[in-house]
Design a protein around this motif. Structure first.
Motif, short mmCIF file in Angstrom:
data_model
loop_
_atom_site.label_atom_id
_atom_site.label_comp_id
_atom_site.label_asym_id
_atom_site.label_seq_id
_atom_site.Cartn_x
_atom_site.Cartn_y
_atom_site.Cartn_z
N VAL A 117 41.14 52.19 39.42
CA VAL A 117 40.99 51.10 38.14
C VAL A 117 39.26 50.66 38.50
O VAL A 117 38.95 50.37 39.52
N MET A 118 38.94 50.33 37.16
CA MET A 118 37.61 49.96 37.05
C MET A 118 37.39 48.73 36.11
O MET A 118 38.55 48.81 35.12
N VAL A 119 36.65 47.55 36.27
CA VAL A 119 36.85 46.68 35.27
C VAL A 119 35.50 46.38 34.64
O VAL A 119 34.38 46.29 35.51
N ALA A 120 35.28 46.31 33.40
CA ALA A 120 34.15 45.97 32.62
C ALA A 120 34.29 44.73 32.04
O ALA A 120 35.33 44.50 31.21
N ARG A 121 33.33 43.71 32.10
CA ARG A 121 33.44 42.40 31.50
C ARG A 121 33.37 42.23 30.05
O ARG A 121 33.40 41.27 29.39
N ASP A 122 32.41 43.25 29.44
CA ASP A 122 32.15 43.18 27.93
C ASP A 122 31.98 44.68 27.71
O ASP A 122 31.93 45.72 28.53
N GLY A 123 31.74 44.74 26.42
CA GLY A 123 31.47 46.16 25.76
C GLY A 123 30.45 47.01 26.33
O GLY A 123 30.56 48.24 26.47
N PHE A 124 29.18 46.17 26.55
CA PHE A 124 27.99 47.01 26.86
C PHE A 124 28.24 47.68 28.23
O PHE A 124 27.71 48.75 28.65
N GLU A 125 28.83 46.77 29.19
CA GLU A 125 29.12 47.29 30.54
C GLU A 125 30.10 48.38 30.41
O GLU A 125 29.91 49.44 31.22
N ALA A 126 31.16 48.35 29.51
CA ALA A 126 32.13 49.41 29.50
C ALA A 126 31.32 50.52 28.92
O ALA A 126 31.74 51.82 29.47
N LEU A 127 30.55 50.42 28.09
CA LEU A 127 29.87 51.90 27.35
C LEU A 127 29.12 52.41 28.49
O LEU A 127 28.67 53.74 28.35
N ARG A 128 28.16 51.58 29.25
CA ARG A 128 27.47 52.25 30.32
C ARG A 128 28.30 53.11 31.41
O ARG A 128 27.70 54.17 31.73
N ILE A 129 29.30 52.58 31.72
CA ILE A 129 30.37 53.12 32.60
C ILE A 129 30.89 54.67 31.97
O ILE A 129 30.67 55.52 32.39
N PHE A 130 31.26 54.45 30.61
CA PHE A 130 31.92 55.38 30.00
C PHE A 130 30.98 56.67 29.85
O PHE A 130 31.48 57.74 29.68
N GLN A 131 29.85 56.04 29.25
CA GLN A 131 28.66 57.49 29.12
C GLN A 131 28.29 58.21 30.26
O GLN A 131 28.10 59.10 30.24
N GLN A 132 28.62 57.46 31.61
CA GLN A 132 28.26 58.12 32.57
C GLN A 132 29.49 58.98 33.26
O GLN A 132 29.24 59.87 33.87
N ILE A 133 30.50 58.62 33.20
CA ILE A 133 31.59 59.09 33.71
C ILE A 133 32.87 59.17 32.92
O ILE A 133 34.16 59.33 33.21
N HIS A 134 32.66 59.52 31.43
CA HIS A 134 33.73 59.58 30.50
C HIS A 134 34.79 60.67 30.92
O HIS A 134 35.98 60.42 30.61
N ASP A 135 34.36 61.79 31.49
CA ASP A 135 35.17 63.08 31.95
C ASP A 135 36.05 62.55 33.14
O ASP A 135 37.01 63.20 32.99
N GLN A 136 36.06 61.62 33.55
CA GLN A 136 36.78 61.14 34.78
C GLN A 136 37.76 60.03 34.32
O GLN A 136 38.83 59.85 34.93
N ILE A 137 37.67 59.38 33.43
CA ILE A 137 38.51 58.17 32.75
C ILE A 137 39.75 58.63 32.18
O ILE A 137 39.32 59.38 30.96
N GLY A 138 40.91 58.41 32.51
CA GLY A 138 42.11 58.74 32.12
C GLY A 138 42.59 57.89 30.80
O GLY A 138 43.23 58.37 29.81
N LEU A 139 42.28 56.68 31.01
CA LEU A 139 42.67 55.79 29.98
C LEU A 139 41.87 54.44 29.98
O LEU A 139 41.24 53.94 31.04
N ILE A 140 41.68 53.85 28.75
CA ILE A 140 40.97 52.67 28.57
C ILE A 140 41.90 51.46 28.02
O ILE A 140 42.34 51.73 26.92
N ILE A 141 41.90 50.50 28.61
CA ILE A 141 42.44 49.09 28.27
C ILE A 141 41.59 48.20 27.57
O ILE A 141 40.92 47.71 28.38
N LEU A 142 41.51 48.27 26.27
CA LEU A 142 40.59 47.46 25.70
C LEU A 142 40.91 46.07 25.09
O LEU A 142 41.69 46.12 24.22
N ASP A 143 40.44 45.12 25.37
CA ASP A 143 40.57 43.89 24.90
C ASP A 143 39.81 43.68 23.75
O ASP A 143 38.69 44.20 23.39
N PHE A 144 40.38 43.03 22.58
CA PHE A 144 39.87 43.05 21.23
C PHE A 144 38.53 41.97 21.21
O PHE A 144 37.69 42.56 20.34
#
Length: 240
Positions: free
Chosen positions: A141-168
């Motif tokens: 599990v990884m936790v991002a506190r906002d959309g920008f942090e999440a996008l930075r993480i996803f841009q770097q390792i998106h091929d390793q992430i199996g699922l994202i649980i996204l708050d609206f």
């Protein structure tokens, strides 16, 4: 003369540069919509720097090979001509758009045998609740506190992430905007939306665009794991 490996590198870097330029256009549009929000401007500046470095690396690589083939001399790295200054810190073989440094966000249960899940939620109690449950079930599990942090993480390792649980509801950028950006990076991104309240029309649009499910808040351990499992299993099936 450019060799096959040079051509492969140029093609790859050109594709990555095009992706970054598209991101610049999206952040510029977001900055227009949210005037006064410095976060969008900061993200825009970061993407411009990446694009600038990648473009300079392309120029250096091609120019170096041309000079090598015409004069027999290899152009020193990071040096082109007086009319083409090089950005500080940009070496031809050391920079490539879309290949940033690894994310600094810690992974909970890094030795877990199940998929890596990214939880995007600005409420610490909910993020901790969800991440603890998922880690106990064997997920990384990884936790991002906002959309920008999440996008930075996803841009770097998106091929390793199996699922994202996204708050609206997130700071600055709401879940539907984050979802749009995630899909721009990887159209097959696996996302489940989580919220105590969200506009049904927006949820409907997101479902039509490939959202895998919705978890109403507050949720129980059973509801969370049920939705996670139902979202991950279909994504593992081969495309017919």
């Amino acid at each position: 003369m450019l060799h096959q490996e040079d051509l492969k590198w140029i093609a790859k870097t050109s594709t990555e540069l095009n992706t970054v330029l598209q991101q610049i256009a999206r952040y510029a549009e977001l900055a227009k919509r949210h005037k006064g929000d410095h976060d969008y401007i900061e993200q825009l500046n970061q993407q411009v720097e990446i694009a600038s470095g990648s473009a300079q690396a392309l120029f250096d690589r091609v120019t170096s090979k041309i000079l090598e083939s015409t004069s027999g001399k290899m152009l020193p790295p990071n040096q082109t001509s007086a009319s083409a200054p090089v950005a500080a810190g940009d070496a031809p073989d050391a920079i490539s758009a879309g290949t940033p440094t690894p994310p600094q966000t810690a992974i909970l249960n890094p030795e877990g045998e199940r998929e890596l899940i990214l939880v995007i939620d600005d409420e610490p109690e909910i993020a901790e609740f969800a991440s603890t449950i998922l880690a106990d079930e064997g997920y990384k599990v990884m936790v991002a506190r906002d959309g920008f942090e999440a996008l930075r993480i996803f841009q770097q390792i998106h091929d390793q992430i199996g699922l994202i649980i996204l708050d609206f509801f997130l700071p600055v950028m709401d879940g539907d905007a984050v979802f749009e950006e995630l899909k721009a990076i990887n159209p097959r991104v696996n996302v489940v939306l989580s919220s105590g309240f969200a506009e049904q029309s927006k949820i409907g649009m997101m479902l039509a665009q490939g959202l895998r499910g919705f978890i109403p808040k507050p949720y129980t351990r059973e509801k969370l794991l049920e939705q996670v499992q139902s979202a991950i299993e279909p994504s593992q099936r081969p495309i017919p």
